[in-house]
Enzyme design. Structure first.
Site, PDB file in Angstrom:
ATOM      1  N   ASP A  57       0.949  -1.092   0.007  1.00 34.27           N
ATOM      2  CA  ASP A  57       0.031   0.115   0.101  1.00 34.27           C
ATOM      3  C   ASP A  57       0.940   1.387   0.090  1.00 34.27           C
ATOM      4  O   ASP A  57       0.376   2.320  -0.069  1.00 34.27           O
ATOM      5  CB  ASP A  57      -1.033   0.023   1.075  1.00 34.27           C
ATOM      6  CG  ASP A  57      -0.354   0.006   2.648  1.00 34.27           C
ATOM      7  OD1 ASP A  57       0.813  -0.142   2.472  1.00 34.27           O
ATOM      8  OD2 ASP A  57      -1.038   0.096   3.728  1.00 34.27           O
ATOM      9  N   SER A  58       2.336   1.217   0.090  1.00 33.31           N
ATOM     10  CA  SER A  58       3.126   2.083  -0.361  1.00 33.31           C
ATOM     11  C   SER A  58       2.861   2.924  -1.550  1.00 33.31           C
ATOM     12  O   SER A  58       3.473   4.193  -1.838  1.00 33.31           O
ATOM     13  CB  SER A  58       4.646   1.741  -0.038  1.00 33.31           C
ATOM     14  OG  SER A  58       4.943   0.632  -0.850  1.00 33.31           O
ATOM     15  N   ASP A  96      -1.147  -6.388  -0.160  1.00 33.65           N
ATOM     16  CA  ASP A  96      -0.905  -5.586   1.026  1.00 33.65           C
ATOM     17  C   ASP A  96      -2.491  -5.421   1.435  1.00 33.65           C
ATOM     18  O   ASP A  96      -2.911  -4.542   0.474  1.00 33.65           O
ATOM     19  CB  ASP A  96      -0.244  -4.479   0.882  1.00 33.65           C
ATOM     20  CG  ASP A  96       0.220  -4.024   2.150  1.00 33.65           C
ATOM     21  OD1 ASP A  96       0.185  -4.630   3.289  1.00 33.65           O
ATOM     22  OD2 ASP A  96       1.151  -3.016   2.243  1.00 33.65           O
ATOM     23  N   LYS A 125      -0.594  -9.717   3.024  1.00 28.80           N
ATOM     24  CA  LYS A 125       0.148  -9.207   4.392  1.00 28.80           C
ATOM     25  C   LYS A 125      -0.992  -8.264   5.111  1.00 28.80           C
ATOM     26  O   LYS A 125      -1.687  -7.347   4.367  1.00 28.80           O
ATOM     27  CB  LYS A 125       1.326  -8.177   3.822  1.00 28.80           C
ATOM     28  CG  LYS A 125       2.037  -7.623   4.915  1.00 28.80           C
ATOM     29  CD  LYS A 125       3.263  -6.925   4.466  1.00 28.80           C
ATOM     30  CE  LYS A 125       2.995  -5.423   3.986  1.00 28.80           C
ATOM     31  NZ  LYS A 125       2.644  -4.440   4.831  1.00 28.80           N
ATOM     32  N   GLU A 127      -1.348  -5.686   8.269  1.00 27.55           N
ATOM     33  CA  GLU A 127      -0.598  -4.927   9.484  1.00 27.55           C
ATOM     34  C   GLU A 127      -1.168  -5.137  10.776  1.00 27.55           C
ATOM     35  O   GLU A 127      -2.477  -5.184  11.028  1.00 27.55           O
ATOM     36  CB  GLU A 127      -0.613  -3.270   9.012  1.00 27.55           C
ATOM     37  CG  GLU A 127       0.275  -3.038   8.047  1.00 27.55           C
ATOM     38  CD  GLU A 127       0.460  -1.474   7.895  1.00 27.55           C
ATOM     39  OE1 GLU A 127       0.191  -0.719   8.882  1.00 27.55           O
ATOM     40  OE2 GLU A 127       1.023  -1.101   6.722  1.00 27.55           O
ATOM     41  N   GLU A 194       9.013  -4.004  10.571  1.00 31.44           N
ATOM     42  CA  GLU A 194       9.633  -2.706  10.137  1.00 31.44           C
ATOM     43  C   GLU A 194       9.997  -1.879  11.482  1.00 31.44           C
ATOM     44  O   GLU A 194       9.425  -1.666  12.338  1.00 31.44           O
ATOM     45  CB  GLU A 194       8.146  -2.026   9.389  1.00 31.44           C
ATOM     46  CG  GLU A 194       8.772  -0.596   8.883  1.00 31.44           C
ATOM     47  CD  GLU A 194       7.875  -0.222   7.978  1.00 31.44           C
ATOM     48  OE1 GLU A 194       6.933  -0.739   7.415  1.00 31.44           O
ATOM     49  OE2 GLU A 194       7.962   0.976   7.205  1.00 31.44           O
TER      50      GLU A 194
HETATM   51  O1  KIV Z   1       3.583  -0.925   1.781  1.00 33.35           O
HETATM   52  C1  KIV Z   1       4.906  -1.340   1.688  1.00 33.35           C
HETATM   53  O2  KIV Z   1       5.373  -1.133   0.666  1.00 33.35           O
HETATM   54  C2  KIV Z   1       5.156  -2.055   2.986  1.00 33.35           C
HETATM   55  C3  KIV Z   1       6.619  -2.038   2.936  1.00 33.35           C
HETATM   56  C4  KIV Z   1       7.030  -0.806   3.527  1.00 33.35           C
HETATM   57  C5  KIV Z   1       7.122  -3.226   3.762  1.00 33.35           C
HETATM   58  O3  KIV Z   1       4.512  -2.376   3.606  1.00 33.35           O
END
Ligand code: KIV
Length: 296
Positions: A57-58, A96, A125, A127, A194
């Site tokens: 989600d970056s 994510d 993934k 969080e 992280e």
């Molecule tokens: O969203 C993302 O790219 C991440 C990385 C910073 C691990 O969670």
């Protein structure tokens, strides 16, 4: 495009079980994860033979121009996961789950997770640690493997008061070890860690049998991940301490686009070689004669 088949073409698919079994303490080599958000990035990551491609989600920050990741939606994620998955990488594609896609209800969480898997993610993934275990478990019970992301969780931007290093106090460090043990017990196949001091990275890695993948978590994690734009130097505004830029993409691209602009303005682009020059019959039939159309 190269004529030679890439070395990546002959490698095996990376799978959830192969990642789950990978630990430095077993003598395995470190896992390599990189983010990617579109097909060209995914092709490059694949040719570089990374183990995992994280559609993170970056993307909200490095692609969509937001201040943090909180604006990213499941629709955004599905769009970008599809672009990555279309390249059919052998690397494991990790989707994510964005903020508020796994917080409201079990049903909504499952629908959102399934949309991302149907878009092409091999796993997800999520969080958060202990407090997210009920939703992580629901997703895993539906056969969608999960990586837990603990430590500095960017979706907690407001709650944490910014992007703050975690586990700086002994109690917080022990709490992170506990989080990692519990997500492992719940069935997560890896932990992304992280923004923690190196000793915390080491303690967590030693405490669990699943691999840890670190970003700003020191050298002792079982793998490392960085954001694509940071690796290639396309993101040149802010450089967190843990980032190493392996390229100068921003400067390279700025040079190319500036050169294009200069050559258009000086009328040196396009050249004859870059022009579909009309045959004589066409220019004659169109009644066009003269130096401006006869050069070919
Ligand atoms: O969203 C993302 O790219 C991440 C990385 C910073 C691990 O969670």
């Amino acid at each position: 495009m190269t004529d030679n088949p890439s070395p990546a073409a002959s490698r095996r698919n990376v799978t959830v079980p192969s990642v789950r079994a990978s630990k430095l303490s077993n003598g395995d080599r470190p896992l390599v994860m990189v983010t990617a958000y579109d097909a060209p990035m995914a092709r490059i990551a694949e040719e570089a033979e990374v183990d995992m491609i994280l559609v993170g989600d970056s993307l909200g920050m490095v692609v969509l121009g937001h201040e943090n990741t909180l604006e990213v939606t499941v629709d955004d994620m599905v769009h970008h996961i599809k672009a990555v998955a279309r390249t059919r990488p052998r690397a494991l594609v990790v989707g994510d789950m964005p903020w508020m896609s796994f917080h409201v209800s079990r049903e909504q969480t499952l629908n959102n997770a399934a949309r991302m898997v149907r878009a092409g993610a091999n796993c997800l993934k999520i969080e958060g640690g202990i407090k997210r275990i009920p939703m992580m478990s629901a997703v895993m019970e539906a056969e969608m493997p999960v990586i837990a992301h603990i430590g500095l969780t960017p979706q907690s931007y407001n709650a944490m008061g910014g992007f703050k290093i975690q586990g700086r106090e002994a109690a917080a460090a022990h709490a992170l070890v506990q989080e990692a043990k519990e997500v492992e017990a719940a069935g997560c196949f890896a932990v992304l860690l992280e923004g923690v001091p190196d000793v915390v990275g080491r303690m967590v890695t030693d405490a669990v049998g699943i691999p840890t993948i670190g970003i700003g978590a020191g050298p002792d994690c079982d793998g490392q991940v960085l954001v694509y734009h940071d690796i290639i130097g396309l993101e040149n505004r802010f450089k967190p301490k843990f980032v190493r830029r392996f390229g100068t993409a921003y400067d390279d691209q700025l040079r190319s686009v500036s050169q294009f602009a200069r050559e258009v303005r000086s009328r040196t682009f396009p050249s004859e070689a870059e022009t579909y020059v009309a045959r004589d019959e066409l220019t004659e039939a169109l009644g066009l004669y003269g130096s401006e159309v006869t050069d070919h």
